[in-house]
Design an enzyme around this catalytic site. Structure first.
Site, PDB file in Angstrom:
ATOM      1  N   TRP A  50       0.831  -1.197   0.000  1.00 44.79           N
ATOM      2  CA  TRP A  50       0.000   0.000   0.000  1.00 44.79           C
ATOM      3  C   TRP A  50       0.862   1.241   0.000  1.00 44.79           C
ATOM      4  CZ3 TRP A  50      -3.059   0.532   5.297  1.00 44.79           C
ATOM      5  CH2 TRP A  50      -2.230   0.192   6.369  1.00 44.79           C
ATOM      6  N   ASN A  51       0.249   2.363  -0.379  1.00 43.07           N
ATOM      7  CA  ASN A  51       0.974   3.621  -0.530  1.00 43.07           C
ATOM      8  C   ASN A  51       0.218   4.752   0.145  1.00 43.07           C
ATOM      9  OD1 ASN A  51       2.909   2.573  -2.621  1.00 43.07           O
ATOM     10  ND2 ASN A  51       1.012   2.351  -3.777  1.00 43.07           N
ATOM     11  N   HIS A  58      -7.049  19.732  -6.937  1.00 41.07           N
ATOM     12  CA  HIS A  58      -7.127  20.117  -8.351  1.00 41.07           C
ATOM     13  C   HIS A  58      -5.981  19.503  -9.163  1.00 41.07           C
ATOM     14  CE1 HIS A  58     -10.432  23.007  -7.570  1.00 41.07           C
ATOM     15  NE2 HIS A  58      -9.911  22.898  -6.353  1.00 41.07           N
ATOM     16  N   HIS A  62     -10.184  16.333 -12.565  1.00 43.40           N
ATOM     17  CA  HIS A  62     -10.799  16.710 -11.290  1.00 43.40           C
ATOM     18  C   HIS A  62     -12.041  17.561 -11.480  1.00 43.40           C
ATOM     19  CE1 HIS A  62      -8.268  20.333 -11.902  1.00 43.40           C
ATOM     20  NE2 HIS A  62      -9.235  20.958 -11.258  1.00 43.40           N
ATOM     21  N   ASP A  64     -14.397  20.750 -10.149  1.00 45.92           N
ATOM     22  CA  ASP A  64     -14.399  22.056  -9.478  1.00 45.92           C
ATOM     23  C   ASP A  64     -15.793  22.305  -8.903  1.00 45.92           C
ATOM     24  OD1 ASP A  64     -11.784  22.571 -10.336  1.00 45.92           O
ATOM     25  OD2 ASP A  64     -12.380  24.026 -11.867  1.00 45.92           O
ATOM     26  N   HIS A  68     -15.109  26.794  -5.173  1.00 46.32           N
ATOM     27  CA  HIS A  68     -13.733  26.955  -5.659  1.00 46.32           C
ATOM     28  C   HIS A  68     -13.434  28.424  -5.983  1.00 46.32           C
ATOM     29  CE1 HIS A  68     -10.015  26.243  -7.692  1.00 46.32           C
ATOM     30  NE2 HIS A  68     -10.476  26.199  -8.918  1.00 46.32           N
ATOM     31  N   HIS A 191     -14.553  29.991 -14.530  1.00 44.73           N
ATOM     32  CA  HIS A 191     -14.626  29.872 -13.065  1.00 44.73           C
ATOM     33  C   HIS A 191     -15.583  30.924 -12.488  1.00 44.73           C
ATOM     34  CE1 HIS A 191     -10.869  27.572 -13.629  1.00 44.73           C
ATOM     35  NE2 HIS A 191     -11.115  27.055 -12.446  1.00 44.73           N
TER      36      HIS A 191
END
Ligand code: MN
Length: 240
Positions: A50-51, A58, A62, A64, A68, A191
């Site tokens: 596992w990590n 973002h 992804h 928004d 945001h 945006h």
């Protein structure tokens, strides 16, 4: 239903090579993706691989959320997005033939021409803007192109956000706005206007070339980060 629905993954793979938006040096910067091994069948854990991961809300493909942006600051965060908005119809506005200049801007007339052929923009749908930019994604420098990447004009962003019934816009580039949109009269108009209207953004989409203009349903799955402004997400397209 068996065999009658085709599924396409619109998500860019996440790795240390995933391009991340670069802002002017005086601004805060989103983290690139980082993977750190916890154990891999070794002395830290004989039986387990596992990590830990590190990234921004973002980073990579992804979502928004309205909060945001300052214009959407009183709207919802990513954990509050209604589930019904996460499975929604999508239309694909394919401008890849017209995008010969990295500063290409989608205009209202382009969308209206699309509507003349395919009908009005459906209520509650995503508009997926295909620029052809996903072909640059093997090389981060070419993908980011020193901030010269296609986007949406100010007037088109305002019109889509305020006058059409779409719930959000998806793009192939690193952000929903054009690379040079910080210099527009209304900076970052996608945006500004979309989030002001409590609408959403989706970035770094792939495989839009495989989708028809209409008749697509997409599943968008951001993590429900409480109070979050967005989230890396898996985006799947379903076509009957
Ligand atoms: Mn974003």
């Amino acid at each position: 239903m068996q065999g009658k629905v085709e599924v396409f993954d619109l998500t860019a793979p996440l790795s240390t090579n995933t391009p991340v938006i670069r802002l002017p040096p005086d601004r805060g910067q989103p983290w690139p993706f980082k993977l750190e091994k916890i154990s891999r069948y070794d002395e830290k854990g004989n039986e387990v691989y596992w990590n830990n991961i590190q990234m921004s809300e973002h980073t990579g493909t992804h979502f928004d959320a309205p909060v945001h942006w300052f214009s959407g600051k009183d709207s919802i965060d990513v954990s509050s997005v209604p589930c019904k908005h996460l499975i929604a119809p999508a239309v694909v506005v394919d401008m890849s033939e017209q995008v010969t200049d990295p500063n290409f801007l989608l205009e209202r007339k382009h969308v209206e021409q699309w509507c003349e052929i395919h009908g009005t923009l459906p209520e509650g749908a995503w508009l997926l803007f295909r620029s052809g930019w996903d072909s640059h994604d093997l090389d981060a420098d070419s993908f980011l192109n020193h901030g010269y990447t296609p986007g949406v004009s100010e007037s088109c962003a305002k019109w889509l956000a305020e006058q059409t019934p779409i719930i959000g816009i998806g793009v192939e580039t690193v952000g929903t706005d054009a690379g040079q949109a910080g210099k527009f009269e209304q900076p970052y108009p996608v945006h500004w206007y979309f989030h002001k209207a409590a609408k959403y953004g989706l970035t770094q989409l792939k495989n839009l070339a495989k989708l028809p203009a209409t008749g697509v349903v997409i599943i968008v799955a951001p993590l429900p980060i409480v109070g979050g402004s967005g989230s890396p997400c898996r985006v799947l397209a379903l076509i009957e």
